[in-house]
Write a protein that holds these residues in place. Structure first.
Motif, short mmCIF file in Angstrom:
data_model
loop_
_atom_site.label_atom_id
_atom_site.label_comp_id
_atom_site.label_asym_id
_atom_site.label_seq_id
_atom_site.Cartn_x
_atom_site.Cartn_y
_atom_site.Cartn_z
N SER A 1 14.33 31.02 -51.41
CA SER A 1 15.86 29.74 -51.72
C SER A 1 14.86 28.67 -50.54
N THR B 1 17.67 26.17 -51.68
CA THR B 1 18.99 26.30 -51.85
C THR B 1 19.59 27.54 -50.38
N ALA C 1 22.53 28.74 -57.95
CA ALA C 1 21.50 28.21 -57.50
C ALA C 1 20.64 28.26 -59.00
#
Lengths: 373, 301
Positions: free
Chosen positions: A105, A110, A118
């Motif tokens: 991530s 994210t 996501a």
């Protein structure tokens, strides 16, 4: 349907004793017998049905005593459930070993974003998710949000004297809307899969056996509290006015009361109970799902109250537990007969047992007392 | 968007409208005239659809030469099957619950769950489809860009004919007179020699029969599954409530509006959000007009 007209002090004391006694019996069952007699898995199931029992207790208040059949309790259950899920999901996303996977991530930029966002290429946390970082906000939202919605919705409708089956249809439409919106806005709500995969609550590992026990006892305590609060409301003057509205709304109005206010109030109380149930459900089952929001679950909640007895708060808890266990029993053994069972249950209870098991018990008691003297 | 597309969009709205109208007419009769909420109305529609499906199978197997007319036979059969079922339902269940409308909702909901499972178990858990008869297969090319499928035109015609027939029946026949008399004043109607119980059963069965016809035309639009009815029931209630329960014309007008809205909203947003906004809109409108958009002002006892 009506409370007995002739209530001498003697019968009053007796029925008080009966009420307190059955409340203590329920407390004993939930707090002592269940935890001792069941393994963790069965206890988890009990906790699940107890979360739904919150809705049933609310339905007794609204339907049994207020005369309003709400087919939208799933909406409030869902709000509580999703608010809690949003908090848990953000905690999971912020956590290092969450399923989002920090390295991945961080690579996509994210970090701190719930995994399903996501996947749905939502890159920034929506603003209305932000406050759910805080546990205090979340709890306040659960306790205040759904009752507020219910109060406003109820008040405007009841003031316009939209009642009876019309209000039922409005609530039915609301359940439909809520489920449709949740499923439709997948990027923000997790869509049809719901929100799941939480791990921790305030740092407490939710898979831990001890955490499960703690949550079970919190749920049982809250449920008993809600039953007591409901009983308190019904015994107060407010409860008397409510019953009067149910039986003769126009006369109450002519006496100078505003029925809409009373009905909206009790509807809000029921919404709060449902929302608490929803939040506890999400913590314990680890899921907030549109399948518990829509029309089918909302109507199913009514049958819990109907089986237990639409005039009995305690009965509603038993109703939820019994129907819940029946559901598990059928799904473990012969799934296809569950629909016949619940369908027949609706018909039989309405036709032959309009006051449910509690009403049946009352009849037996009266008969025994007559036999005594 | 250009004119052709607008015409097509409006036509799509008309097709949704036909199903909604046929469903809502039946519901409006039962609800508006008798005050009974039938939550199993959608399952009766599915029953009509399945009846049509079985008729098509029967014709394909035993009377392939006459396959062209199976749909007409299917409509009639669907009506009578659901009519008969409605009669039995009223005698066996509904009549005991006239004084408890909220309980009727729950009992009929239970019935709808049972019916769904029966369909799932004994007919088919998956969706079934009928073969469209050859004379309904083509499309009517109005202009270059506008082509209207014949099957849809046919069910629009069917809806119009049914609506007129229902109107004529209620206002021009002896039975219709009895139904209206019982609705307006039950004790007086009884005193005048009308068998009110039979009128109740007949009215309820008629409403169910209309759901059957709706189901029959539904097979032309989409495939039928065990939960097909449930998908339509809320929309149908909304149509009836939106239109004002006591006016059949209001029901038709509101079905038209909701059908059109559904089709237009879908053009600008996803189908599910279109449905949600329509439901929300109707709730808001109901706040301003609690008796429905087209209700005439009446004093009620």
């Amino acid at each position: 349907m009506t409370t007995p007209a002739t209530s001498t002090p003697a019968t009053n004391i007796r029925s008080n004793l009966w009420g307190v006694g059955s409340y203590l019996l329920l407390a004993l069952l939930l707090l002592v017998v269940f935890p001792l007699a069941m393994d963790v898995f069965r206890l988890g199931l009990a906790a699940k049905y107890m979360s739904l029992a919150f809705c049933a207790v609310g339905i007794v208040l609204v339907w049994g005593y207020g005369g309003i059949l709400s087919l939208g309790q799933g909406v409030f259950f869902g709000l509580g459930s999703y608010f809690m899920a949003m908090f848990l999901k953000l905690e999971a996303a912020a956590n290092a070993d969450s399923s989002s996977g920090t390295a991945l991530s961080a690579f996509f930029g994210t970090a701190g974003l719930p995994d399903f966002m996501a996947w749905n290429s939502v890159e920034v946390l929506p603003w209305w998710w932000e406050p759910f970082h805080h546990v205090s906000f979340t709890i306040l939202a659960i306790l205040i949000g759904p009752p507020l919605v219910a109060f406003i919705l109820g008040y405007v409708n009841f003031r316009k004297r939209v009642g009876g089956v019309y209000f039922s249809i409005v609530t039915l439409a609301l359940s439909a809307i809520m489920a449709i919106v949740i499923i439709g806005q997948q990027g923000y709500t997790g869509g049809v899969n719901g929100i799941t995969d939480f791990k921790t609550f305030l740092g407490m590992d939710l898979d831990n056996e001890r955490a499960k026990f703690v949550m079970y006892f919190i749920t049982a305590g809250l449920l008993l509290l809600c039953v007591a609060a409901g009983a308190f409301i019904l015994r107060s003057r407010l409860g008397r006015v409510l019953v009067a509205i149910r039986d003769r709304e126009d006369r109450v109005r002519f006496s100078g009361y505003d029925p809409a206010m009373f009905k909206a109030f009790i509807f809000a109380v029921a919404a709060m109970f449902s929302a608490i149930g929803g939040a506890m459900f999400t913590i314990q089952v680890g899921l907030a799902s549109p399948s518990l929001v829509g029309i089918v679950p909302s109507v199913e909640m009514v049958i819990y109250a109907a089986v237990g007895g639409r005039l009995s708060l305690i009965g509603a808890v038993y109703g939820a537990l019994l129907v819940g266990w029946a559901k598990t029993f059928f799904s473990e053994n012969f799934v296809e007969y569950w629909f016949y069972f619940i369908g027949v249950l609706f018909v039989v209870v309405v036709m032959f047992l309009p006051t449910g098991l509690a009403g049946l018990l009352d009849k037996v008691r009266t008969r025994m007392r007559r036999a005594e003297g | 968007m250009n004119l052709d597309m607008m015409a097509m969009q409006a036509f799509t709205g008309l097709s949704i409208f036909t199903i909604l109208t046929l469903m809502a007419l039946g519901l409006a009769i039962v609800f508006g005239l008798m005050g009974v909420i039938n939550m199993a109305h959608g399952e009766l529609m599915a029953m009509g659809a399945y009846t049509t499906y079985f008729t098509s199978l029967f014709f394909a197997k035993f009377l392939p030469g006459l396959f062209g007319i199976y749909f007409l036979v299917g409509i009639v059969l669907a009506f009578f099957v659901t009519f008969a079922f409605g009669w039995i339902l009223e005698r066996g269940l509904i009549r005991f619950l006239y004084k408890r409308p909220l309980d009727t909702m729950l009992a009929t909901w239970g019935l709808s769950l049972i019916l769904q499972q029966l369909y799932r178990q004994f007919i088919n858990a998956k969706e079934v489809e009928v073969t469209t008869v050859s004379w309904l297969k083509g499309a009517w090319q109005v202009t270059e860009g506008v082509s209207l499928p014949l099957s849809r035109l046919f069910i629009i015609g069917l809806a119009v004919v049914t609506a007129i027939a229902v109107y004529m029946f209620l206002y021009r026949t002896r039975w219709g007179l009895r139904i209206r008399a019982v609705t307006q004043n039950r004790p007086m109607a009884g005193a005048a020699g009308i068998n009110t119980e039979r009128v109740d059963a007949f009215t309820f069965a008629l409403g169910c029969g209309l759901a059957g016809i709706a189901g029959s035309s539904f097979t032309m639009l989409a495939s039928t599954g065990p939960t097909t009815g449930q998908a339509y029931i809320v929309d149908t209630f909304i149509v009836v409530v939106f239109g004002g329960v006591e006016s059949l014309l209001g029901t038709i007008a509101s079905a038209f509006m909701i059908g059109q809205m559904q089709s237009w909203f879908e053009y600008s947003m996803s189908g599910s959000m279109a449905r949600a906004s329509i439901l929300l809109l109707v709730i808001v409108v109901l706040y301003f007009r609690p008796n429905g958009l087209f209700a005439t002002k009446v004093r009620r006892a």
